[in-house]
Write an enzyme that holds these catalytic residues in place. Structure first.
Site, mmCIF file in Angstrom:
data_model
loop_
_atom_site.group_PDB
_atom_site.id
_atom_site.type_symbol
_atom_site.label_atom_id
_atom_site.label_comp_id
_atom_site.label_asym_id
_atom_site.label_seq_id
_atom_site.Cartn_x
_atom_site.Cartn_y
_atom_site.Cartn_z
ATOM 1 N N ASP A 74 20.468 58.771 30.738
ATOM 2 C CA ASP A 74 19.095 58.934 31.248
ATOM 3 C C ASP A 74 19.043 59.663 32.582
ATOM 4 O OD1 ASP A 74 17.937 57.659 29.115
ATOM 5 O OD2 ASP A 74 17.750 55.715 30.126
ATOM 6 N N LYS A 115 10.892 55.477 34.593
ATOM 7 C CA LYS A 115 10.407 56.246 33.426
ATOM 8 C C LYS A 115 9.993 55.305 32.308
ATOM 9 C CE LYS A 115 14.270 55.598 30.615
ATOM 10 N NZ LYS A 115 14.281 54.685 29.485
HETATM 11 O O1 C5P Z 1 24.825 56.799 28.799
HETATM 12 P P1 C5P Z 1 24.553 55.363 29.062
HETATM 13 O O2 C5P Z 1 25.510 54.777 30.065
HETATM 14 O O3 C5P Z 1 23.150 55.053 29.388
HETATM 15 O O4 C5P Z 1 24.827 54.612 27.699
HETATM 16 C C1 C5P Z 1 25.067 53.231 27.601
HETATM 17 C C2 C5P Z 1 25.503 52.902 26.185
HETATM 18 O O5 C5P Z 1 24.402 53.045 25.292
HETATM 19 C C3 C5P Z 1 26.580 53.816 25.633
HETATM 20 O O6 C5P Z 1 27.854 53.369 25.971
HETATM 21 C C4 C5P Z 1 26.327 53.731 24.144
HETATM 22 O O7 C5P Z 1 26.868 52.535 23.621
HETATM 23 C C5 C5P Z 1 24.817 53.606 24.065
HETATM 24 N N1 C5P Z 1 24.158 54.910 23.841
HETATM 25 C C6 C5P Z 1 24.231 55.493 22.587
HETATM 26 N N2 C5P Z 1 23.609 56.700 22.377
HETATM 27 C C7 C5P Z 1 22.887 57.297 23.355
HETATM 28 C C8 C5P Z 1 22.790 56.692 24.634
HETATM 29 C C9 C5P Z 1 23.430 55.506 24.842
HETATM 30 O O8 C5P Z 1 24.867 54.974 21.678
HETATM 31 N N3 C5P Z 1 22.283 58.450 23.089
#
Ligand code: C5P
Length: 292
Positions: A134, A10
């Protein structure tokens, strides 16, 4: 039971980070777009007395999101099986292209079918959210509006099948660090200029030329400051004639949208072959068809 599925990447055409939330995530507004760049995942499943999940992938990945996705599905279906994944990795990792998230969604979609079962969309969505911010988008694909953590999704009208060049430099950007460096506060406001601009984009996306829209990625400023090479890639894409240039996610891949496939192929020659990926935008129906 065996199958091979394509797991697409994406782009974030626009990405705004509004504020920090009490759950540790950040409140987002984003426009997701699936593209033709994909990994191929071969899945083999044999029912067994004891569950075993093996992943064969040519590169080292720490926290294997594919294994976690498979476990969620097998537990939910109360199945024991030996599952083998052979991942032909083409999507660069840690580049903001959603490679790992897409692989996880592919497993959520494919494994129940392979086991001759089905799970309600709500269950798949719940698992997707557990696996990462994502992942839910990849259950749908196409052009979508992402709110909240990025997991609250709404379909947007399909964009034309634009030609783009994705450039990956191999620079790894830590997503949590990128969020931290934005230094967003905990307070929220529903009247910020960021929100107003984003709404204008969402309302005018359909029918406007991409280059006419004030598309933005809030991470560019901080990430380009730390990695000036990415700002240089961005400038180079513009010089080569891209009508829109943006970084995707928290980086580090940068993409340029060009007016034709030929223009993309020509621009690709100015970058190292291993880091330049000519792609097309993939609509929701193309994404779904690829799944069937
Ligand atoms: O959900 P994901 O594993 O992709 O997120 C990785 C990190 O990115 C989270 O632990 C957080 O620190 C940050 N994040 C965030 N806000 C979001 C998505 C991700 O702060 N909306």
């Amino acid at each position: 039971m065996r199958t091979t599925v394509r797991s697409f990447a994406k782009l974030n055409l626009d990405l705004r980070v509004l504020h920090k939330r009490s759950d540790g995530f950040h409140e987002l507004r984003t426009i997701f777009q699936t593209i033709s760049l994909h990994d191929a995942i071969r899945i083999e499943l044999d029912f067994a007395k004891r569950t075993q999940i093996d992943v064969s992938i040519p590169i080292e990945i720490e926290d294997n999101i594919v294994v976690r996705a498979a476990k969620l599905i097998l537990d939910e279906l109360k199945l024991r099986a030996w599952v083998r994944f052979f991942i032909d990795k083409r999507i660069p990792l840690g580049a903001g292209l959603g490679g790992g998230s897409s692989n996880a969604a592919s497993v959520l979609l494919a494994l129940p079918v392979l086991a001759g079962k089905s799970l309600p969309p709500e269950t798949l969505f719940r698992f997707a959210k557990i696996l990462g911010s994502d992942v839910p988008f990849f259950l749908h694909g196409g052009t979508a509006l992402g709110l909240g953590r990025g997991t609250e999704l709404y379909p947007l009208p399909d964009l034309p099948a634009h030609h783009a060049l994705v450039v990956s430099t191999g620079i790894h950007v830590s997503t949590p660090e990128a969020y931290r460096s934005l230094e967003r506060s905990l307070t929220s406001s529903d009247d910020s200029p960021i929100l107003r601009e984003f709404q204008t984009i969402a309302w005018t996306l359909n029918g406007s030329r991409l280059e006419q829209l004030p598309l933005k990625n809030d991470f560019e400023e901080v990430v380009f400051r730390i990695h000036p090479q990415l700002a240089a890639v961005s400038r180079k894409l513009r010089r080569l004639g891209a009508k829109l240039v943006r970084m995707t996610g928290s980086g580090s891949a940068v993409f340029g949208v060009f007016s034709s496939g030929e223009a993309v192929r020509q621009a690709a020659r100015s970058f190292p072959a291993e880091g330049a990926f000519p792609v097309r935008f993939l609509t929701r129906s193309q994404y779904r068809r690829a799944w069937k």
